[in-house]
Write a protein that holds these residues in place. Structure first.
Motif, mmCIF file in Angstrom:
data_model
loop_
_atom_site.group_PDB
_atom_site.id
_atom_site.type_symbol
_atom_site.label_atom_id
_atom_site.label_comp_id
_atom_site.label_asym_id
_atom_site.label_seq_id
_atom_site.Cartn_x
_atom_site.Cartn_y
_atom_site.Cartn_z
ATOM 1 N N SER A 315 11.557 -59.487 -12.221
ATOM 2 C CA SER A 315 10.645 -60.586 -12.346
ATOM 3 C C SER A 315 11.110 -61.736 -13.209
ATOM 4 N N PHE A 317 12.887 -65.327 -14.119
ATOM 5 C CA PHE A 317 12.596 -66.372 -13.722
ATOM 6 C C PHE A 317 14.070 -67.148 -13.738
ATOM 7 N N ASP A 342 14.794 -69.287 -8.400
ATOM 8 C CA ASP A 342 13.446 -69.743 -8.109
ATOM 9 C C ASP A 342 13.464 -71.399 -8.116
ATOM 10 N N ASP A 367 12.735 -76.069 -4.887
ATOM 11 C CA ASP A 367 12.468 -74.551 -4.761
ATOM 12 C C ASP A 367 12.493 -74.191 -3.085
ATOM 13 N N ARG A 394 5.419 -73.354 -13.803
ATOM 14 C CA ARG A 394 5.617 -72.420 -12.849
ATOM 15 C C ARG A 394 5.315 -70.998 -13.312
ATOM 16 N N LEU A 395 5.733 -70.737 -14.576
ATOM 17 C CA LEU A 395 5.464 -69.384 -15.135
ATOM 18 C C LEU A 395 3.962 -69.331 -15.438
ATOM 19 N N HIS A 396 3.370 -70.109 -16.014
ATOM 20 C CA HIS A 396 1.838 -69.974 -16.055
ATOM 21 C C HIS A 396 1.269 -69.743 -14.873
ATOM 22 N N ARG A 398 2.601 -68.366 -12.329
ATOM 23 C CA ARG A 398 2.732 -67.034 -11.904
ATOM 24 C C ARG A 398 1.641 -66.144 -12.574
ATOM 25 N N ASP A 399 1.693 -66.246 -14.017
ATOM 26 C CA ASP A 399 0.804 -65.389 -14.683
ATOM 27 C C ASP A 399 -0.699 -65.282 -14.134
#
Length: 399
Positions: A315, A317, A342, A367, A394-396, A398-399
């Motif tokens: 998982s 990044f 990613d 990407d 991107r991480l937020h 994904r969350d």
């Protein structure tokens, strides 16, 4: 920004006229803006200009105490949420770096506990002077944040670095520094940076032109965004950014081992290092002498760190870099796919302003679906900030 008390320190440079726009925008966003001017700054713009834009009295003289209930410079220092120094002249940087307080602005700076954002502006030769660079490096180590000046036509007639960044960019940095929660608080980040060196004998090694500046800027940007940041660095002369843990390595094998060791504890991996693809099969224990007209070195592949990370990333990044000289998009997107990244950040190192060892870069980010960000020539510190913001988004998401 609403209700935040921002002190803008204005020193004597031609870029003072730009700061009027910055003060106006800060006030329009609801900030309580207090301006301190040096005597030299008042030779370019009058205090009345900043008083009108900020809707507050402007401080110039340390001994001009208008309110007997407080000591003005201590009151400003104590209540500031943020200090912005724009333009920051070589003189002001020298005072701040060496603890000199001989006017209203410098004494207030010595007394404040607030974070400091610095936007230098000066002649290119003054900016490149080793003493000025040493002062800025010292201030960076002490936690001051810099908005690096741009390159172009300067007021003195020279062309080069030294032009103060535009108010819009300074405003973005102010908003970021005043954000209630850092964008990447709690995230663990590993950044690789710089070259590797593969020994040929005790005297010689094979390496590349990477300075590490891009990777170091990225590590600093992650730390400023609240991330727990580890920098795995090849040999460079750069100073470790504030709040960043650095591990120094020499060879591709050493970098591979460190990345594999730390990978389990990491959420985000940024492969910005220029790792050697090959190393000599045999390393001589003594200096190789000049005995013939030609000399052949047999090489073998080094570990492919990005491929290994991509193969086992789970998982995490993963962001890679592609320094190319032709067919940039084709090579970059192939690397993205092959190494299960990613994002891939690519630049054409043959272009002026985008090559190794410079302070600027020109990058495009892809990407799996295509191009997501294209940045024109700008300071590597600003490129790093934009990349970290993109990764955070991107991480937020994904969350």
């Amino acid at each position: 920004m609403k209700g935040k008390r921002i002190v803008v320190g204005v020193s004597g440079g031609i870029a003072v006229f730009k700061v009027a726009g910055l003060v106006s925008q800060l006030a329009q966003r609801g900030a309580d803006v207090r301006v301190i001017m040096t005597r030299s700054a008042t030779q370019f713009v009058t205090p009345l200009t900043f008083q009108t834009l900020s809707r507050n009295a402007v401080a110039v003289d340390t001994f001009d105490e208008k309110d007997p209930a407080v000591v003005s410079h201590i009151d400003l220092a104590d209540h500031a949420d943020l200090f912005v120094l724009a333009p920051a002249t070589a003189n002001l940087l020298g005072k701040l770096a060496n603890g000199i307080g001989d006017d209203m602005l410098s004494t207030t700076l010595l007394a404040t506990q607030a974070p400091i954002l610095i936007a230098p502006a000066m002649n290119v030769h003054m900016y490149e002077n080793p003493i000025v660079q040493e002062n800025m490096a010292k201030l960076a180590r002490l936690g001051c944040r810099f908005i690096e000046p741009g390159s172009g036509q300067l007021a003195c007639g020279y062309v080069g670095r030294g032009r103060m960044e535009e108010p819009e960019q300074i405003l973005e940095a102010v908003e970021e520094m005043l954000a209630p929660t850092p964008l990447l608080a709690g995230r663990r980040v590993l950044v690789t940076a710089g070259p590797t060196r593969e020994s040929l004998d005790p005297v010689r090694y094979l390496s590349n032109r990477s300075s590490g500046k891009m990777g170091y800027a990225i590590a600093e940007a992650f730390a400023r965004a609240g991330a727990d940041t580890l920098l795995v660095s090849g040999p460079t002369s750069l100073v470790c950014p504030p709040s960043v843990r650095r591990v120094e390595v020499w060879t591709a094998q050493e970098m591979y081992q460190m990345v594999m060791q730390e990978m389990e504890r990491t959420d985000i991996i940024i492969k910005a290092a220029a790792v050697a693809d090959y190393r000599p099969v045999r390393v001589s224990e003594s200096k190789i002498k000049k005995n013939s007209e030609t000399f052949t070195v047999e090489m073998e592949r080094t570990p492919d760190i990005a491929w290994e990370v991509g193969r086992n990333k789970g998982s995490r990044f993963l962001v890679g870099f592609a320094a190319e000289t032709d067919q940039v998009e084709e090579h970059a997107r192939a690397k993205l796919s092959k190494k299960n990244m990613d994002l891939v950040v690519a630049n054409d190192v043959s272009k002026p302003g985008a090559g190794f060892d410079g302070d600027t870069n020109i990058v495009t980010v892809w990407d799996a679906d295509g191009e997501v960000l294209r940045l024109p020539q700008m300071a590597k510190t600003e490129v790093a900030r934009r990349l970290v913001a993109l990764i955070g988004e991107r991480l937020h998401g994904r969350d």
